[in-house]
Structure formats: structure tokens, C-alpha cells
Design a protein around this motif. Sequence first.
Motif, short mmCIF file in Angstrom:
data_model
loop_
_atom_site.label_atom_id
_atom_site.label_comp_id
_atom_site.label_asym_id
_atom_site.label_seq_id
_atom_site.Cartn_x
_atom_site.Cartn_y
_atom_site.Cartn_z
N SER A 66 0.75 -1.16 0.10
CA SER A 66 -0.16 0.06 0.10
C SER A 66 0.78 1.29 -0.08
CB SER A 66 -0.85 0.10 1.30
OG SER A 66 -0.14 -0.01 2.38
N ALA A 67 2.02 1.16 0.58
CA ALA A 67 2.93 2.43 0.77
C ALA A 67 3.72 2.28 -0.46
CB ALA A 67 3.97 2.29 1.86
N GLN A 68 3.79 1.38 -1.37
CA GLN A 68 4.70 1.29 -2.51
C GLN A 68 6.08 1.36 -2.24
OE1 GLN A 68 3.58 0.33 -6.18
NE2 GLN A 68 2.38 -1.01 -4.53
N SER A 69 6.62 1.05 -1.15
CA SER A 69 7.91 1.23 -0.55
C SER A 69 8.86 0.62 -1.54
CB SER A 69 8.09 0.99 0.89
OG SER A 69 8.01 -0.74 0.93
N GLY A 70 8.45 -0.45 -2.20
CA GLY A 70 9.46 -1.26 -2.88
C GLY A 70 10.39 -2.10 -2.07
N ARG A 71 10.44 -1.94 -0.85
CA ARG A 71 10.98 -2.98 0.07
C ARG A 71 11.13 -4.31 -0.55
NH1 ARG A 71 10.36 -4.29 6.52
NH2 ARG A 71 12.21 -5.76 6.62
N TYR A 72 10.15 -5.07 -0.78
CA TYR A 72 9.70 -6.30 -1.46
C TYR A 72 9.45 -6.16 -2.70
CZ TYR A 72 9.77 -7.43 3.67
OH TYR A 72 10.21 -7.56 5.01
N ASP A 73 9.99 -6.91 -3.70
CA ASP A 73 9.65 -6.90 -5.16
C ASP A 73 8.50 -8.00 -5.15
OD1 ASP A 73 12.25 -5.42 -6.22
OD2 ASP A 73 13.30 -6.94 -4.91
N VAL A 74 8.66 -9.19 -4.62
CA VAL A 74 7.62 -9.99 -4.83
C VAL A 74 7.17 -10.44 -3.28
CG1 VAL A 74 7.30 -12.60 -5.49
CG2 VAL A 74 8.79 -10.79 -6.63
N ALA A 75 5.65 -10.97 -3.17
CA ALA A 75 5.34 -11.26 -1.92
C ALA A 75 3.96 -12.56 -2.16
CB ALA A 75 4.59 -10.20 -1.14
N THR A 76 4.01 -13.36 -1.53
CA THR A 76 2.74 -14.33 -1.47
C THR A 76 1.59 -13.59 -1.20
OG1 THR A 76 3.36 -14.99 0.68
CG2 THR A 76 4.05 -16.22 -1.23
N ILE A 77 0.66 -13.50 -2.02
CA ILE A 77 -0.81 -13.11 -1.85
C ILE A 77 -1.75 -14.05 -2.56
CG2 ILE A 77 -0.19 -10.82 -2.18
CD1 ILE A 77 -0.97 -10.70 -5.04
N SER A 78 -2.92 -13.91 -1.87
CA SER A 78 -3.86 -15.25 -2.32
C SER A 78 -4.82 -14.56 -3.24
CB SER A 78 -4.65 -15.75 -1.15
OG SER A 78 -5.50 -14.78 -0.19
N ASN A 79 -5.72 -15.33 -3.74
CA ASN A 79 -6.80 -14.75 -4.63
C ASN A 79 -7.75 -14.02 -4.07
OD1 ASN A 79 -7.24 -17.39 -3.59
ND2 ASN A 79 -9.38 -17.50 -4.68
N PHE A 80 -7.71 -13.79 -2.65
CA PHE A 80 -8.67 -13.11 -1.92
C PHE A 80 -8.21 -11.58 -1.98
CE2 PHE A 80 -8.98 -10.43 2.02
CZ PHE A 80 -10.42 -10.59 2.19
N GLU A 81 -6.69 -11.29 -1.98
CA GLU A 81 -6.25 -10.02 -2.00
C GLU A 81 -5.98 -9.46 -3.49
OE1 GLU A 81 -4.82 -11.63 1.60
OE2 GLU A 81 -4.39 -12.13 -0.38
N THR A 82 -5.69 -10.52 -4.42
CA THR A 82 -5.13 -9.87 -5.92
C THR A 82 -6.17 -9.12 -6.56
OG1 THR A 82 -4.28 -12.39 -6.03
CG2 THR A 82 -4.50 -10.87 -8.37
N ARG A 83 -7.34 -9.11 -6.64
CA ARG A 83 -7.98 -8.32 -7.68
C ARG A 83 -7.91 -6.91 -6.82
NH1 ARG A 83 -13.29 -8.97 -11.31
NH2 ARG A 83 -11.89 -10.56 -12.18
N ASP A 84 -8.45 -6.86 -5.59
CA ASP A 84 -8.40 -5.49 -4.74
C ASP A 84 -6.90 -4.96 -4.79
OD1 ASP A 84 -9.59 -3.71 -2.89
OD2 ASP A 84 -7.73 -4.37 -1.55
N TYR A 85 -6.16 -5.58 -4.67
CA TYR A 85 -4.46 -5.04 -4.87
C TYR A 85 -4.43 -4.47 -6.40
CZ TYR A 85 -2.69 -6.70 -0.45
OH TYR A 85 -2.43 -6.79 0.92
N ALA A 86 -5.00 -5.18 -7.30
CA ALA A 86 -4.90 -4.74 -8.82
C ALA A 86 -5.49 -3.46 -8.89
CB ALA A 86 -5.21 -5.71 -9.77
N ARG A 87 -6.79 -3.30 -8.19
CA ARG A 87 -7.53 -2.43 -8.48
C ARG A 87 -7.05 -1.09 -7.89
NH1 ARG A 87 -11.24 -0.02 -5.33
NH2 ARG A 87 -10.84 -1.23 -3.49
#
Length: 432
Positions: A66-87
Motif C-alpha cells: 500500500s505504501a509502494q515502498s519497494g522494500r519487497y519485490d515479490v510477495a505471496t498473496i492469495s486470490n482474496f487479495e489479488t483483484r483488490d490490490y490490482a484495482r
Amino acid sequence: MLAACTSQEEAPPEKKSIEVLMVDNPQMLELKKLTAEHFTKRTGIRVDFTTVPENEVREQVHKDFSAQSGRYDVATISNFETRDYARRGWLRPLDSFITKDRGFDQSDILLPIQLSLSGADGKVYAEPFYGESSFLMYRKDVFDELGLKMPEKPTWGQVASLAEEADRPEEGMSGICLRGQPGWGEMTAPLTTVVNTFGGTWFDQHWKAKLTDPGFADAAQFYVDLVRDHGEKNATKSGYAGCLRNMKNGRSAMWYDATAGAGPLEADGSPVKGKIGYVPAPVEETKSSGWLYTWAWGLQKSSEQPRSAWEFISWASSKEYEKLVGREIGWENVPAGKRESTFDRPQYKKAASAFGDATEKAIREADPRTPGVQRRPTVGIQFVGVPEFTGLGDSVSRELSAAIKGEQSVAAALRKSQDEARKVGAQYRKQP
């Protein structure tokens, strides 16, 4: 001039290291052990892992992305978060990488998994590490002993009758095990699949809360009654892990839960290996009712190493990686449930002979777009795909867990829950 234009159009060089934040489940930890020797050695890309328990990883991913800090390049997310994060613009679309990476074979990813990891714009925003659905597991030997027959595609009404006949509390065996532990990812997950097939929904397509409507209310009453009458002891403290222990240790005749539970039941040394039967998730008004879940790799939009990050994602979700796990650790440990080709591999078919076909069928039949009998405002089967559902699901499950304990009626639990759901729905009705 030509040289100058070319240099401006070329992407800047990337560092040969990426940061990955991931859940610390056993299959992820196996990946961590295999990465240096089998990925970094070949690509020169060092991967620095941060592993976090499941109940904490979502919070950390949300905070960083959410902060777009760029600290992590990749993270494990589930299909619960994916569409919301994309939006919200927190994830980088992966389509351009997929197009250029012919060896990845996106078409091999099971269609329900692909749909669940795509945004509303149709773009791909995450790639799966493994996938699961849900089905009904039962003790074949116990059913034979009692002269019971499991239907090929049972209804919940049939399951309730079988649970009553198989229930033997004097011998320490419950008729069925169902999650009664509060939590949106615990009790609320199987409960919502029951709600769907009973004709209910959390919200209609206009975000009107429907928890006190007949479909939801009937399903909740059925679930609570089944657990109280023929479920496990101390049900309100039993989640996935507790029911797995009960089934493995011979304390339950049936268990409705994640397809991932079959592996431990059929593992070498399991006291019930070879004694379990697997049939589709029970239904009432729908053709199927199994859920859909996947841990997947999301690429933070602000990452300064997107190409290196994609190379890791591609490898970690690949056929090549599954083959590596099969060879190095054993085919029963392959992070399956995401690729069609996995179920065709002779080695995997042998290792998963008891449950592989049933698992594949459950995932293929899962429909995250239309899991019930009416249109929904979001994509998702065992959850409502908005961030507020974590709090709402937790709250509703606590109320229904109290009903299982006999502290209040199901109707009273749902009246309180309806008020909470209305508040969530109101937020989205106001949005354009």
C-alpha cells in the motif's frame, strides 16, 4: 543520434538480487532451501527471503504494497487479495512478461486459478504457487463396517443423515468434523460454501446485506446444528488443523475441508492411509460448491527489479520447479493444484492416486464468478473479495461460534451480524 535513442529506450540494468516476502508454510520453506542451488546458480539472481506466519503475512504485505515502498519485490498473496490490490494499483500486470516467456505456458494454469488471479481489466496480476478446492473426506472402512454408502455426489441432507448414523460418541468418533473455530479463514470458509449452495449470499449485486434472508439463515442453522449434534468435541476450538488431527487419529468418520488435507492423510506413516474416500463438496441448489484458494506470487508495482522478479516468479510457478520437488523431495510434496500437466505426470498420479482426480475435478468445477444462485458484487467463493471481509468474517464467525456453544440462537447471531454487514455494504454502494 541513433545510438542515443536506442540507449534511452532500453530498460536500465537491474540489480541481481530481489527481496521476497512469503508465508512460512512447509512448501514455501522447501522452495527457500532449493532456490540458491537451482535458481540463483543458473540465473545469477540472489533471492533474499523474509518468511512470516500466515496470520501475519497479509498485514505485512498490505503495509508494504500500500505504501509502494519497494522494500519487497515479490510477495505471496492469495486470490482474496489479488483483484483488490490490482484495482488499487499496487501490483504490476504480468502479461508482458508472460508473452515473452514462452516456456512458462500460461495456458497450462487451470482456468479457475487463472480467473481468480486476474483483475477486473482481464490482466494477470499474480501467478500461483499451489491451488486447492474443498471436498468431503470419509472413512471407507467405517462406512463398510456400518453398512453405509456414500453417494458419488452427496447433498448436505444426505451428509447430515450419514453423520447421524456414523456418530459413535461412546467410541470417541464423531459423525463429521467441521470447522467451528472463529475466523474468516477458518469457520467462515466452509460455512460460506454451505451458504452458497443453500441459495444464500453475503451481499446481493447491489451490496445489500443478506445474512438474515432464508438462504443464509437456513445454511447457518444447518451448519450449527450439524456441528452441535454430530460434530467433534470442543468444536469451537477446531479449525483446519484440529479437524485434520481428528481425521488422522480416527476420531471422525467424515470431514469436509480443503483438498490440501488429503496429502497428510495419505502420507507414509498416516494411520488412515488407504482408508479414506473422497467425493465432491456436498450440494443443495447448485451443481458444485467447492471453494477456490491459491497462494500466489504478486510483483509490487514499485519494484525496481521487475525482470529479475519475474524470472523468480516464473521459476517458482513452473513445471520445472514441480519436477525438481518431485525429484529432490518427493512427488507427494509437489505444490500442485495449479497446472493441468501436473495431474498428467505419471509420478504425481502414482503419489496422489487416492485423491488426485478428485482434487483436479474440484478445482475445475470451482467458479469464483458465480458460486451461488444469484449475481454477486465481487469475485470469490468462500469469501467476499473486499478488505473489510476479514473483519466481517471474523465477527460473524464469533457470533455463530457462540451459537454452537449454546450461548445464543443462530437467529440472534445473524441479527447482530446483519448490522455489521450493512455497514460494509454501505461503503461500496456510495462508491461510483
